[in-house]
Design an enzyme around this catalytic site. Structure first.
Site, PDB file in Angstrom:
ATOM      1  N   ILE A 150      -7.318   0.801  -7.593  1.00  0.00           N
ATOM      2  CA  ILE A 150      -8.161   1.858  -7.048  1.00  0.00           C
ATOM      3  C   ILE A 150      -7.405   2.476  -5.884  1.00  0.00           C
ATOM      4  O   ILE A 150      -6.772   1.765  -5.105  1.00  0.00           O
ATOM      5  CB  ILE A 150      -9.515   1.295  -6.564  1.00  0.00           C
ATOM      6  CG1 ILE A 150     -10.311   0.737  -7.753  1.00  0.00           C
ATOM      7  CG2 ILE A 150     -10.334   2.356  -5.865  1.00  0.00           C
ATOM      8  CD1 ILE A 150     -11.648   0.119  -7.347  1.00  0.00           C
ATOM      9  N   ASP A 151      -7.445   3.791  -5.778  1.00  0.00           N
ATOM     10  CA  ASP A 151      -6.753   4.466  -4.683  1.00  0.00           C
ATOM     11  C   ASP A 151      -7.167   3.889  -3.333  1.00  0.00           C
ATOM     12  O   ASP A 151      -8.306   3.428  -3.159  1.00  0.00           O
ATOM     13  CB  ASP A 151      -7.072   5.966  -4.681  1.00  0.00           C
ATOM     14  CG  ASP A 151      -6.528   6.687  -5.906  1.00  0.00           C
ATOM     15  OD1 ASP A 151      -5.616   6.147  -6.558  1.00  0.00           O
ATOM     16  OD2 ASP A 151      -7.027   7.786  -6.194  1.00  0.00           O
ATOM     17  N   LYS A 152      -6.269   3.969  -2.384  1.00  0.00           N
ATOM     18  CA  LYS A 152      -6.539   3.468  -1.032  1.00  0.00           C
ATOM     19  C   LYS A 152      -7.864   3.988  -0.497  1.00  0.00           C
ATOM     20  O   LYS A 152      -8.678   3.224   0.038  1.00  0.00           O
ATOM     21  CB  LYS A 152      -5.399   3.877  -0.097  1.00  0.00           C
ATOM     22  CG  LYS A 152      -5.660   3.576   1.376  1.00  0.00           C
ATOM     23  CD  LYS A 152      -4.554   4.125   2.262  1.00  0.00           C
ATOM     24  CE  LYS A 152      -4.889   3.911   3.742  1.00  0.00           C
ATOM     25  NZ  LYS A 152      -3.850   4.487   4.629  1.00  0.00           N
TER      26      LYS A 152
ATOM     27  N   THR B 123     -10.437   5.220  -2.062  1.00  0.00           N
ATOM     28  CA  THR B 123     -11.572   5.092  -2.974  1.00  0.00           C
ATOM     29  C   THR B 123     -12.150   3.698  -2.779  1.00  0.00           C
ATOM     30  O   THR B 123     -11.408   2.728  -2.625  1.00  0.00           O
ATOM     31  CB  THR B 123     -11.138   5.282  -4.437  1.00  0.00           C
ATOM     32  OG1 THR B 123     -10.620   6.605  -4.609  1.00  0.00           O
ATOM     33  CG2 THR B 123     -12.310   5.090  -5.391  1.00  0.00           C
TER      34      THR B 123
ATOM     35  N   ARG C  21     -10.071  12.434  -9.893  1.00  0.00           N
ATOM     36  CA  ARG C  21      -9.796  13.481  -8.907  1.00  0.00           C
ATOM     37  C   ARG C  21      -9.159  14.708  -9.559  1.00  0.00           C
ATOM     38  O   ARG C  21      -9.547  15.853  -9.286  1.00  0.00           O
ATOM     39  CB  ARG C  21      -8.903  12.917  -7.814  1.00  0.00           C
ATOM     40  CG  ARG C  21      -9.525  11.760  -7.046  1.00  0.00           C
ATOM     41  CD  ARG C  21      -8.517  10.981  -6.227  1.00  0.00           C
ATOM     42  NE  ARG C  21      -7.931  11.804  -5.161  1.00  0.00           N
ATOM     43  CZ  ARG C  21      -6.928  11.401  -4.391  1.00  0.00           C
ATOM     44  NH1 ARG C  21      -6.382  10.198  -4.566  1.00  0.00           N
ATOM     45  NH2 ARG C  21      -6.468  12.199  -3.446  1.00  0.00           N
TER      46      ARG C  21
END
Length: 336
Positions: free
Chosen positions: A144-146, A148, A246
Site C-alpha cells: 500500500i502506498d506510504k 494510503t 489513483r
C-alpha cells in the site's frame, strides 16, 4: 537440531511412484514450499538413505525410499527489527493482518531504509518467522502506498507466502478501497480497464499506456455517497497495480482529493484541505478478503476510515449538519 540446521525425514509412499522429487517432498513436508524444497535439493541439502545427495528436483522417486532433508536455520533478515506500534487485526502462526496508518512506508528502499512496516513486523513477529525463502523475514505479497491507509496481510511462513501470492496472482483476493474524489462520477458506477506502466516523462509516476505495453489493470468503482462537489467512491480491485486507483480515477477526471501527484486540488476543495491540514491522497484500504492459505477458511476484514478521512468526509457532507458518528465501512458498503 544441530549445527544450525534441522533434519527432516521423509519416506516415499506407494502412491507416489514416479512423482518428481520436489513434488513428493512438498506433500510429505508441508511446512516447506515446493520452491524452497527445489532450492534445498539443488544446493545439496537432500540425501537418500544410502547417503547419496539428490540434486535433481525433477528426479522420479521410488516407493520406500527414505530422504533426509537438512534445513538451515533461517538467516537473519538484513533489515533491522524496530519497535514500531502496529494495529494488528488478525494473527496466527501462519500470517498477520495489520491496519497500516498513512505515512508508514511498507518496505525499506532508498530514502526509507528503516522505520517501515517490514522493520515493525520483524520486531513484532520475532521468534515466529519460520523463514521465507530461507530468510527470517515477513512475506510481503502486496503493498500500500506510504500515504494510503488500511489493511495489509503478510505471511510468516513459506507455505503461507506461496499460498497468498498465488491468490494475488489469480486476482481472487477481495480488495476494496474507499476514496474521496473530486466531482461526481458519471456514470456513478463503472469499470476502468486501462494498462499501467512507468511514465516516460516522470519515472516516479504511473501512466496509462496502450494495451499490451504495460500491465493489465482493472478497477470497478461505485459511488456510495455524493458530497459537496466530491464523492466517496468504493473501488474494487480486480488487479493490484502500483497507484492503480489513483491513476484510474484521475483518468476519469475525478482525481483523489489531496493527491498532489495525479490531481491538483480544485479551488472548491483547496480551503477545506488546508484548514484540515489534509496532505495525502484520500484513500483507505477498507476491505480485505482471502482464503487462509493453510486452513482454507474464508476470511474477511473491515477497517473504518481513519480520523483524517472521517473529518474530510464530514466537512464535505451535503447536509448542513455535520455527521457526528464515525463512518462504518460495513454500513457504507452495505455489507457487500
Amino acid at each position: 537440531m544441530t549445527g544450525g540446521k534441522s533434519t527432516l525425514l521423509a519416506t516415499v509412499p506407494t502412491d507416489a511412484e514416479g512423482w518428481r522429487l520436489d513434488r513428493t517432498l512438498a506433500v510429505l513436508i508441508p511446512t516447506l514450499s515446493r520452491e524452497r524444497l527445489k532450492a534445498l535439493i539443488s544446493s545439496g541439502q537432500v540425501a537418500t538413505d544410502t547417503g547419496a545427495l539428490a540434486r535433481d528436483p525433477a528426479a522420479k522417486v521410488r516407493p520406500g525410499t527414505n530422504y533426509t532433508v537438512s534445513v538451515p536455520d533461517p538467516a537473519p533478515a538484513h533489515n533491522e527489527a524496530q519497535e514500531i506500534p502496529l494495529n494488528v487485526v488478525f494473527e496466527d502462526e501462519h500470517l498477520i493482518v495489520v491496519d497500516k496508518p498513512a505515512g508508514l512506508v511498507v518496505h525499506p528502499a532508498a530514502g526509507n531504509l528503516d522505520g517501515t512496516l517490514v522493520n515493525a513486523l520483524l520486531h513484532h513477529c520475532r521468534g515466529s518467522l519460520s523463514g521465507i525463502g530461507g530468510v527470517e523475514r515477513p512475506g510481503i505479497v502486496h503493498r500500500i502506498d506510504k500515504d494510503t491507509s488500511g489493511l495489509m496481510v503478510a505471511a510468516k511462513t513459506d507455505p503461507a507466502h506461496v499460498g497468498l501470492a498465488g491468490q494475488f496472482a489469480k486476482h481472487s483476493i477481495d480488495r476494496r478501497y474507499l476514496a474521496i474524489v473530486a466531482g461526481w462520477p458519471n456514470p456513478a458506477d463503472g469499470t476502468v480497464r486501462a494498462s499501467l506502466a512507468r511514465s516516460d516523462a516522470n519515472r516516479k509516476k504511473i501512466a496509462i499506456v496502450p494495451e499490451g505495453r504495460g500491465k493489465h489493470a482493472v478497477t470497478h468503482y461505485r459511488t456510495v455517497q455524493k458530497l459537496k462537489k466530491a464523492a466517496m467512491v468504493e473501488c474494487r480491485l480486480e488487479t493490484g497495480r502500483t497507484h492503480q486507483v489513483r491513476v484510474h480515477m484521475a483518468s476519469l477526471g475525478h482525481p483523489l482529493l489531496g493527491d498532489q501527484t495525479y490531481g491538483r486540488s480544485r479551488p472548491e476543495h483547496r480551503e477545506t484541505l488546508a484548514r484540515l491540514d489534509f496532505k495525502r491522497q484520500a484513500l483507505h484500504a477498507a476491505v480485505l478478503g482471502f482464503v487462509h492459505p493453510i486452513t482454507s477458511e474464508a476470511l474477511r476484514f473491515d477497517s473504518d476510515c481513519p480520523q483524517d478521512m472521517q473529518h474530510l468526509f464530514s466537512e464535505l457532507m451535503l447536509s448542513e449538519t455535520s455527521r457526528k458518528e464515525p463512518i462504518s465501512t460495513r454500513s457504507v458498503l452495505k455489507g457487500v
